[in-house]
Design an enzyme around this catalytic site. Structure first.
Site, PDB file in Angstrom:
ATOM      1  N   HIS A 114      40.651 113.737  58.542  1.00 50.08           N
ATOM      2  CA  HIS A 114      39.543 112.782  58.615  1.00 50.08           C
ATOM      3  C   HIS A 114      38.874 112.589  57.242  1.00 50.08           C
ATOM      4  O   HIS A 114      38.279 111.549  56.983  1.00 50.08           O
ATOM      5  CB  HIS A 114      38.459 113.286  59.583  1.00 50.08           C
ATOM      6  CG  HIS A 114      38.784 113.094  61.028  1.00 50.08           C
ATOM      7  ND1 HIS A 114      39.771 113.818  61.661  1.00 50.08           N
ATOM      8  CD2 HIS A 114      38.254 112.265  61.970  1.00 50.08           C
ATOM      9  CE1 HIS A 114      39.816 113.444  62.939  1.00 50.08           C
ATOM     10  NE2 HIS A 114      38.903 112.504  63.141  1.00 50.08           N
ATOM     11  N   ASP A 168      47.179 113.339  65.916  1.00 54.37           N
ATOM     12  CA  ASP A 168      45.943 113.957  65.429  1.00 54.37           C
ATOM     13  C   ASP A 168      44.977 114.007  66.610  1.00 54.37           C
ATOM     14  O   ASP A 168      45.241 113.417  67.670  1.00 54.37           O
ATOM     15  CB  ASP A 168      45.344 113.098  64.297  1.00 54.37           C
ATOM     16  CG  ASP A 168      44.020 113.656  63.777  1.00 54.37           C
ATOM     17  OD1 ASP A 168      43.938 114.881  63.539  1.00 54.37           O
ATOM     18  OD2 ASP A 168      43.054 112.883  63.609  1.00 54.37           O
TER      19      ASP A 168
HETATM   20  N1  DGL Z   1      41.719 115.684  61.741  1.00 53.95           N
HETATM   21  C1  DGL Z   1      41.824 117.016  62.171  1.00 53.95           C
HETATM   22  C2  DGL Z   1      42.183 117.972  61.084  1.00 53.95           C
HETATM   23  O1  DGL Z   1      42.888 117.568  60.180  1.00 53.95           O
HETATM   24  C3  DGL Z   1      40.969 117.568  63.236  1.00 53.95           C
HETATM   25  C4  DGL Z   1      39.531 117.365  63.285  1.00 53.95           C
HETATM   26  C5  DGL Z   1      38.998 117.893  64.586  1.00 53.95           C
HETATM   27  O2  DGL Z   1      39.444 117.415  65.622  1.00 53.95           O
HETATM   28  O3  DGL Z   1      38.150 118.784  64.578  1.00 53.95           O
HETATM   29  O4  DGL Z   1      41.844 119.120  61.113  1.00 53.95           O
END
Ligand code: DGL
Length: 273
Positions: free
Chosen positions: A188, A12
């Site tokens: 997140h 991630d």
């Molecule tokens: N956790 C990520 C997602 O699922 C990315 C968040 C990011 O880096 O902007 O999109």
């Protein structure tokens, strides 16, 4: 080590993928995991396709060097923007989080109105709508980018008035259009699940794609003859965590989410890959 007992690679842009790791640990506890969080370059969601793809390719090369048997793209943004290209280049079983999330949401909605919240890149890619249409034709999908939520989560402000206020501003629009299902289309967001549920109300189903992703991963490993059963030989390094910056901060965060003894994290210069 046999191929079956090799680790699963998970990545991630930062801490978000830990929500997927937690589910993989729960559903397939005999597996080793190598996790990479790109904490030096987070967020991905505001970046271009070329950049997100380049970052994802570097991480995949790092994971391949760790001899993983499969890769989980535990980032909606990378799944939406880079997964197809990665699949074309890398000869390893690979799974993202978007398709599993879309499938669960289609099964959950009663009124045919699904909201999706995610990064700018994920929402503007229209990928959730594309997959939802593959599963059902009569569903209206309403996307809303929530760019400020990722830095708030990375800062650990999981229960904080500032996070509440910002989430409310983003979500008000979706409440007004009467969705009954909301996809947490960024790994997140499950970390602020309680806040989001409080704002949208108990009548809205929140879909966290992590559960279905881990289930489909297990299926994919089974079909490929890659499920590990070597519990006795897993050892203390069964879960390995790497980041591109701030290893101590990440380690503390990871330990507050994953209650598995003390996890350690190491820094990797990902630009070398
Ligand atoms: N956790 C990520 C997602 O699922 C990315 C968040 C990011 O880096 O902007 O999109």
């Amino acid at each position: 080590m046999t191929e079956k007992d090799a680790p699963i690679g998970v990545f991630d842009s930062g801490v978000g993928g830990l929500t997927v790791v937690k589910e993989i640990m729960r559903q397939i506890p005999n597996e080793r995991i190598v996790y990479f969080g790109d904490t030096a370059r987070v967020p991905y969601g505001t970046k271009s396709k070329a950049t997100i793809t380049r970052y994802s390719e570097q991480i995949v090369r790092f994971l391949q060097k760790s001899q993983v048997k499969a890769i989980v793209v535990a980032c909606n943004t990378a799944s939406a923007i880079a997964l197809e290209e990665l699949e074309g280049k890398v000869k390893l079983p690979m799974i993202g989080v978007v398709k599993p999330g879309a499938k669960v949401a289609v099964g959950a909605t009663q009124n045919g109105r699904i909201g999706i919240i995610g990064t700018e890149a994920t929402v503007s890619s229209g990928i959730y709508t594309k997959y939802i249409e593959q599963f059902s034709h009569n569903i209206k999908v309403i996307g809303k980018a929530c760019p400020l939520l990722v830095p708030l989560v990375e800062e650990g402000l999981l229960q904080d008035p500032v996070t509440d206020e910002i989430a409310k501003r983003y979500l008000d629009e979706l409440i007004d259009i009467d969705i009954d299902t909301l996809i947490l289309g960024c790994t997140h967001y499950p970390l602020i699940h309680t806040t989001i549920q409080r704002i949208v109300g108990e009548n809205v189903n929140l879909v966290n794609p992590a559960y279905e992703t881990a289930r489909e991963l297990k299926e994919m490993l089974k079909q490929g003859g890659l499920i590990s059963n070597n519990e006795a030989g897993l050892g203390s390094d069964r879960y390995r965590f790497y980041v591109s910056d701030g290893a101590d901060k990440f380690k503390n965060f990871a330990n507050s989410i994953i209650k598995y003894g003390i996890l350690t994290a190491k820094t990797v210069n990902i630009e070398e890959f």
